[in-house]
Scaffold this motif. Sequence first.
Motif: not given
Lengths: 164, 68
Positions: B25-26, B31-32, B28-29, B44, B37-41
């Motif tokens: 993944v990137s 970091n998120a 930024q992903t 992942l 700030r972002y819940d992975p699938s």
Amino acid sequence: MNTELQEHLVNAENPRFSAFATLFWITLGTKTPAERRYKTRSCLAAGLLICWVLFALAVHFRPKPMIFVITDLLWGTVLTYIAWELRRYLFTLDELARRLQFEAMAWTYLTGFVLAAWLGVLAPFSHTLMHWPYKQSLLLLSPFLYFLLEPVRAGWLYYLSRRY
Amino acid sequence: MKNRLRVLRAEHNMSQADLADKLDVSRQTVNAIETGRYDPSLPLAFRIASLFGRPIEEIFIPNGSKAM
């Protein structure tokens, strides 16, 4: 491992997606081979189109029907090719980047939908001014709508990517 | 959802870029996810758990749950 090195590993990296890449290229600036490929091929295709249009203008574009037809077909072919390359690029993205791209497209669609609706509402009022939508030459503007919506998509992508 | 990704990454002497490479993944992903700030699938999340050799529930903690 000492604490300083750990702090460096944890905090040193810029967390955000590149603002320049987002606004200018409408990619997320992750610098993958797929992103480079998309940018290069799209630029080549757009460059070919621009060169042809300049050539067509140089040889008196309007009076020659054949050049008009070729230009028309080239518009469609180039834009279709760029859309195809965009599709290929999108399928290489990881889940967050892909989500951002698709969300930006959805918002762009809705923005375009609202603009189109308002154009429809305003059409009767503009009829006396520019004969829209009955003036057929205005249809020549349709390929430009793609370019008009791209800055909108860039704006949405930038706005959405700032959340992460 | 909270998570212990940053702690685990530091324990394994990995930068965000290293971890991003391993997870495909990137940065930024990564970091998120780390900053919540972002819940992975789910796939992942399983890849992350597998990489660190921990159960998912030890890495990701739902809001309102008591942290491990």
